[in-house]
Design an enzyme around this catalytic site. Structure first.
Site, mmCIF file in Angstrom:
data_model
loop_
_atom_site.group_PDB
_atom_site.id
_atom_site.type_symbol
_atom_site.label_atom_id
_atom_site.label_comp_id
_atom_site.label_asym_id
_atom_site.label_seq_id
_atom_site.Cartn_x
_atom_site.Cartn_y
_atom_site.Cartn_z
ATOM 1 N N GLU A 9 0.796 -1.225 0.000
ATOM 2 C CA GLU A 9 0.000 0.000 0.000
ATOM 3 C C GLU A 9 0.826 1.272 0.000
ATOM 4 O OE1 GLU A 9 -0.279 -2.502 2.104
ATOM 5 O OE2 GLU A 9 -2.318 -2.783 2.862
ATOM 6 N N ASP A 86 -2.258 -5.352 3.395
ATOM 7 C CA ASP A 86 -2.557 -5.744 4.779
ATOM 8 C C ASP A 86 -3.449 -6.978 4.836
ATOM 9 O OD1 ASP A 86 -1.034 -3.646 5.623
ATOM 10 O OD2 ASP A 86 -2.717 -2.304 5.986
ATOM 11 N N ASP A 88 -6.143 -7.764 6.643
ATOM 12 C CA ASP A 88 -7.552 -7.733 7.025
ATOM 13 C C ASP A 88 -8.440 -7.589 5.795
ATOM 14 O OD1 ASP A 88 -6.966 -5.184 6.287
ATOM 15 O OD2 ASP A 88 -7.509 -4.238 8.191
ATOM 16 N N GLU A 90 -9.910 -5.003 4.573
ATOM 17 C CA GLU A 90 -9.563 -3.830 3.780
ATOM 18 C C GLU A 90 -8.366 -4.134 2.892
ATOM 19 O OE1 GLU A 90 -11.150 0.031 3.189
ATOM 20 O OE2 GLU A 90 -11.750 -1.535 4.581
ATOM 21 N N TYR A 302 0.887 -5.654 12.987
ATOM 22 C CA TYR A 302 -0.233 -4.973 12.340
ATOM 23 C C TYR A 302 -1.170 -4.370 13.379
ATOM 24 C CZ TYR A 302 -3.902 -4.048 8.952
ATOM 25 O OH TYR A 302 -4.831 -3.437 8.146
ATOM 26 N N ARG A 304 -4.316 -3.036 13.136
ATOM 27 C CA ARG A 304 -5.778 -3.150 13.086
ATOM 28 C C ARG A 304 -6.147 -4.596 13.405
ATOM 29 N NH1 ARG A 304 -4.628 0.237 8.669
ATOM 30 N NH2 ARG A 304 -5.333 2.378 9.047
ATOM 31 N N HIS A 349 -5.696 -12.401 14.017
ATOM 32 C CA HIS A 349 -4.389 -11.771 13.906
ATOM 33 C C HIS A 349 -3.687 -11.875 15.249
ATOM 34 C CE1 HIS A 349 -6.651 -8.874 10.987
ATOM 35 N NE2 HIS A 349 -6.542 -10.086 10.502
#
Length: 814
Positions: A9, A86, A88, A90, A302, A304, A349
């Site tokens: 990203e 990432d 997740d 998203e 990470y 989130r 996670h």
């Protein structure tokens, strides 16, 4: 030429990953999402085809077209493509959108995920690639479409029925409702007076200690006023309380679990004063990597996540660090494992922890910015403490009695500080504390004490505390509303859109928030219900796990919402929500009502728009403005009165709109020049002093403005430059020609108006007389404002006046 393409990203993440991949890998950044639903799909449209299975109409945003083109070009020549966004929903959606937008070939596209950017994690992820998880993509897609449907159907209704520019959201509106309902609890709360009584006792050996009255006649004390408190105090002063029971108990306090997204945001708010948005921005940088003595390194896992798990390898490293720094007594025989308590926890996670416990905060002081270091220290301490031995406490309690009164004294001391040596969790309002509270004298049963003093203390019951950003996040999490990636955005949204304001770190609703909440609760109660919103989150989790199809979910959600909105659009009136009757009347004796405007509530004539009179609510009047009551200098009939406009308070004529005079604030106009100076640009006007509206600075401009726009910051002195009749002006202590820019060789203080001064020692180069500038050219305002040194005067030669006028320093905006 690299054979493998890796997509992440951000550039920071790309730089960190490149350290661990060989020369065969090229890493490009997508800079976040590359596609999304259109922001302005058109009137009555959503950017989603609701008639054909909610097909989204994705578009590549203008600021991402270059990234998409670069990735597509690189993908065509790559042997293998790894989408390392990432881990997740998203991140999964970003990977899918990148693959779709750049037309990647399925047979060479792979998905890799990791919870920390370390060499071992990267190598393991690339050794075990997988396909894009379409269930996670569908869950994120469904969430995005649901939010679009709610926002684009309810928001226009609020704009029509309440006030333009308002918005509604699936999670946002529930968060606002929580704040509004808490505020109403606070306002409706009636404090109740009560008193506590504390006695100062002494033993036979003269040792003193305090004891609280805990029972009167066998029941909890209810002392409601000062009279009752003094009556009981007088009775207690005559007592000789006897020890009836001595108790000692030890207890262990376990450390708080390592951070999840929610608890990280809460603790950063409590201890560091960071907003959730700021916390997540800093955490993102720590995760993606910063430049250290080791190179570009990802410092935390990470950020989130709703998991409290720690990898076994990290537990082992934590145990080693604890033993080395604090001793073996502070270590645990084996790692402490926590169960995730978050409602609706999903996606297994790891917790938020350092990628290496050996990388302590002090060693990174030179590598991190102050705010990054503070957050990293918090994460490092919390995660390390979670693997340390418990804190051991000993509490001693004395029970005493005499007659109708029973008293209790207690003291707590720390036997072993354990994890508290490194970290203790912050506390919200009203939370109990278990800190050390001193010692009690060594007493046994039947020992008698003497009352030395009695202190009655008045108290009042308190309302529930208003939400802070931390406690609102905690409430959203407990209710199962939103997910780790949405908490910060939700709070930022309700503040930025004017529903909630932050005062002394407390969230307080604006009046419009109450009106909107009442409308939504009354007419769309299901959609702003806490349980309904939490259930929707659970259903989206089922989509992510592949247990539910997303299209039927959207169909069941949207149909009833669309019908309800259509019904309420016809049924509701704007006046139902934005006006309140009052006993006030306007200047024509019409009833006045309270209306809601963009800047809050105000009184307005009920016959608006036929009669447009309005005024502030009683108590909201602006303070009197200077000049109020003076006769209007323009019309001579009205008086100057304080008014409030869209840009704030001002003073104007009371006869508006017949007279539009407005008193200008600011310093007085500058004094006129005592001599006339011809404008050096067109020579058909003279220089007059003016004052800039924005800055208040004095400058000199042509009297023929706007026909001539010449200006200068240099004060005219009245003298002339002999070579070209150029007016001389002050530049520091020297005199400068406003045409050629040369200095005269004479100090500014010695210039006599009307006299001519040829170039002197300060600029000995002979000056040629310039051609007279044409009208509209020459020393233009543009030239006059360009600043710099006068090239014509300094270098000699014949130059156009437009070139030479660059010697004049910039003038302020007039």
């Amino acid at each position: 030429m690299p054979k493998n393409l890796v997509i992440v990203e951000s550039p920071a993440k790309a730089r960190t990953i490149e350290r661990y991949l060989g020369a065969d890998y090229r890493v490009l950044a997508s800079y976040g999402h590359v596609r999304d639903l259109p922001e302005n799909p058109g009137k009555g449209k959503f950017g989603v085809d609701v008639d054909h299975d909610f097909e989204p109409e994705y578009v590549v945003s203008a600021d991402r077209r270059k990234q998409v083109a670069d990735i597509e070009k690189a993908a065509r020549s790559a042997d293998a493509i790894y989408l390392a966004t990432d881990l997740d929903r998203e991140g999964e959606a970003i990977a899918w959108h990148v693959a779709e937008a750049t037309h990647m070939a399925d047979d060479k596209t792979h998905r890799v995920t990791f919870s920390e950017i370390t060499e071992s994690a990267i190598r393991e992820a690339f050794a075990n690639p997988r396909r894009i998880d379409q269930h996670l993509v569908d869950a994120q897609q469904a969430r995005r479409i649901v939010d679009r449907l709610v926002g684009y159907t309810l928001s226009p209704l609020l704009s029509r029925k309440v006030r333009g520019g308002l918005s509604a959201g699936r999670v946002q509106s529930v968060a606002v409702r929580l704040v509004v309902e808490r505020e109403r609890e606070v306002v409706a709360f009636t404090p109740r007076e009560y008193w506590t009584i504390q006695a100062l006792l002494s033993t036979a050996a003269g040792e003193r200690f305090a004891a609280e009255v805990v029972r009167i006649d066998g029941a909890a004390p209810e002392v409601a006023d000062a009279e009752a408190a003094e009556r009981h105090s007088a009775a207690i002063r005559e007592l000789r309380p006897r020890v009836t029971k001595v108790g000692t108990r030890t207890q262990k306090r376990s450390p708080a679990p390592p951070f999840t997204t929610s608890t990280l945001q809460q603790e950063a708010s409590r201890r560091l004063g960071y907003s959730p948005k700021r916390t997540m921005s800093i955490a993102q940088r720590l995760y993606e990597g910063v430049e250290t003595g080791e190179g570009q390194v990802g410092l935390i896992t990470y950020m989130r996540t709703d998991s409290t798990a720690i990898a076994g390898v990290a537990m082992g490293e934590a145990r080693e660090v604890i033993g080395e720094r604090y001793g073996q007594r502070y270590t645990m025989p084996k790692g402490r494992i926590y169960k995730t308590k978050s409602k609706g926890a999903q996606e297994a996670h790891e917790s938020v922890r350092p990628t290496s416990f050996r990388r302590d905060p002090d060693s990174l002081e030179r590598s991190l910015k102050p705010d990054e270091l503070r957050l990293y220290r918090l994460i490092w301490q919390r995660a390390l403490a979670s693997q340390m031995a418990p804190k051991e406490l000993e509490t001693t309690t004395l029970e005493l009695a005499d007659g109708a009164y029973e008293l209790r004294a207690s003291a707590t001391r720390v036997l072993f500080d354990g994890f508290a040596r490194v970290y203790t969790e912050g506390r919200d309002d009203g939370a109990d504390d278990d800190e050390e509270t001193g010692r009690l004298p060594a007493l046994v049963a039947d020992d008698t004490t003497t009352v030395e003093d009695v202190t009655p203390t008045q108290h009042f019951t308190e309302p529930p505390p208003r939400y802070t950003e931390a406690t609102l996040i905690k409430a959203l999490e407990e209710h199962g509303i939103g997910r780790p990636s949405t908490y910060a955005a939700t709070i930022s949204t309700i503040v930025e859109r004017g529903y909630v304001r932050i005062e002394e770190r407390r969230l307080r609703p604006e009046r419009v928030a109450e009106i909107v909440t009442d409308l939504l609760v009354e007419h769309f109660g299901d959609y702003v219900d806490v349980a309904f919103t939490a259930r929707m989150e659970e259903e989206l989790d089922e989509v992510a796990r592949g247990e539910r199809s997303w299209v039927p979910l959207l169909r069941a959600f949207y149909g009833p919402l669309r019908d309800r909105v259509d019904e309420k659009r016809r049924e509701l009136k704007r006046s139902d929500f934005t006006t309140e009757p009052t006993d006030e009347v306007c200047s024509l004796d019409h009833p006045m009502v309270i209306r809601l405007g963009r800047n809050g509530r105000f009184l307005a004539c009920s016959l608006y728009p036929e009669h447009k009179e309005s005024r502030p609510l009683p108590g909201d009047e602006p303070p009197p403005q200077e000049g109020t009551g003076e006769v209007c200098p323009k019309c001579g009939e009205g008086t100057l009165v304080g008014k409030r406009g869209k840009f704030g308070p001002f003073v104007g004529c009371s006869r508006y709109p017949d007279c539009d005079f407005i008193k200008k604030e600011g310093p007085p106009p500058p004094d006129p020049l005592p001599f006339e100076v011809t404008c050096p640009k067109n020579r058909d006007g003279h220089l007059v002093p003016r004052r800039a509206r924005r800055t208040g600075n004095v400058f000199w401009g042509c009297s023929n403005y706007p026909r001539c726009d010449y200006t200068t910051n240099h004060e005219p002195l009245g003298g002339l430059h002999d070579e070209d009749d150029g007016p001389l002006a002050r530049k520091d202590e020297a005199a400068i020609c406003l045409i050629c820019g040369s200095t005269s060789g004479v100090g500014a203080a010695n210039i006599v108006p009307g006299e001519r001064y040829p170039g002197g020692p300060a600029n000995p180069v002979a000056l040629a007389r310039p051609a007279r500038p044409r009208r509209g050219g020459g020393a233009s305002a543009t030239g006059a404002r360009s600043g710099g040194r006068g090239r014509g005067g300094a270098r000699g030669g014949t130059r156009s006046a437009s070139k030479r006028s660059s010697a004049v320093e910039p003038a302020p905006d007039a």
